[in-house]
Design a protein around this motif. Structure first.
Motif, PDB file in Angstrom:
ATOM      1  N   ASP A   1      19.691  61.714  64.807  1.00 20.51           N
ATOM      2  CA  ASP A   1      18.796  60.384  64.152  1.00 20.51           C
ATOM      3  C   ASP A   1      17.835  60.294  65.380  1.00 20.51           C
ATOM      4  O   ASP A   1      18.151  59.662  66.300  1.00 20.51           O
ATOM      5  N   PRO A   2      16.530  60.804  65.276  1.00 17.67           N
ATOM      6  CA  PRO A   2      15.705  60.539  66.260  1.00 17.67           C
ATOM      7  C   PRO A   2      15.301  59.669  66.732  1.00 17.67           C
ATOM      8  O   PRO A   2      15.090  59.171  67.863  1.00 17.67           O
ATOM      9  N   THR A   3      15.116  58.277  65.918  1.00 16.48           N
ATOM     10  CA  THR A   3      15.013  56.833  66.477  1.00 16.48           C
ATOM     11  C   THR A   3      16.113  56.345  67.337  1.00 16.48           C
ATOM     12  O   THR A   3      15.764  55.759  68.131  1.00 16.48           O
ATOM     13  N   SER A   4      17.548  56.885  66.858  1.00 16.84           N
ATOM     14  CA  SER A   4      18.368  56.281  67.447  1.00 16.84           C
ATOM     15  C   SER A   4      18.446  57.074  69.134  1.00 16.84           C
ATOM     16  O   SER A   4      18.589  56.618  70.234  1.00 16.84           O
TER      17      SER A   4
ATOM     18  N   ALA B   1      15.961  58.323  70.669  1.00 13.65           N
ATOM     19  CA  ALA B   1      14.845  57.976  71.309  1.00 13.65           C
ATOM     20  C   ALA B   1      15.118  56.599  72.143  1.00 13.65           C
ATOM     21  O   ALA B   1      14.798  56.271  73.130  1.00 13.65           O
ATOM     22  N   TRP B   2      15.962  55.646  71.402  1.00 12.80           N
ATOM     23  CA  TRP B   2      16.209  54.397  71.791  1.00 12.80           C
ATOM     24  C   TRP B   2      17.080  54.576  72.872  1.00 12.80           C
ATOM     25  O   TRP B   2      17.038  53.999  73.891  1.00 12.80           O
TER      26      TRP B   2
END
Length: 109
Positions: free
Chosen positions: A92-95, A97-98
């Motif tokens: 999950d790129p968003t996760s 990155a976070w």
């Protein structure tokens, strides 16, 4: 600093118990409204005591500070990657990155 906060917490909670017990042990014999008011005051003390006990003092370390005495601030040096499954990308790129931002890593995708 921890001992001071702990002492303040126990003093406040002791005062709470004193108010509650004295309100219904002997104050109610003279004035029920005064006993109720004492219980209301005792009801407010535990949340305040929890806030006081958990307050961060000026000497306390925080999760992203360096070792005590280190004036540079910023995140602590990161240990080398151990290869554990928890440090691999999740897909999950968003996760990812976070979590990279939280850990202080700036990984390009």
């Amino acid at each position: 600093m921890y001992a001071r906060r702990r002492r303040a917490y126990f003093l406040m909670m002791g005062g709470c118990l004193f108010l509650f017990v004295s309100a219904w042990a002997f104050v109610r014999l003279w004035s029920v409204p005064a006993a109720v008011a004492m219980c209301v005051a005792a009801m407010v003390i535990p949340p305040v005591a929890a806030v006081v006990a958990n307050r961060r003092g000026p000497e306390d370390r925080w999760w992203d500070e360096g070792p005590p005495g280190d004036r540079r601030g910023g995140p602590r040096p990161r240990a080398p990657r151990s290869g554990s499954p928890w440090e691999k990308p999740t897909g999950d790129p968003t996760s990812d990155a976070w979590w990279d931002e939280l850990d202080g890593r700036n990984r390009r995708r």
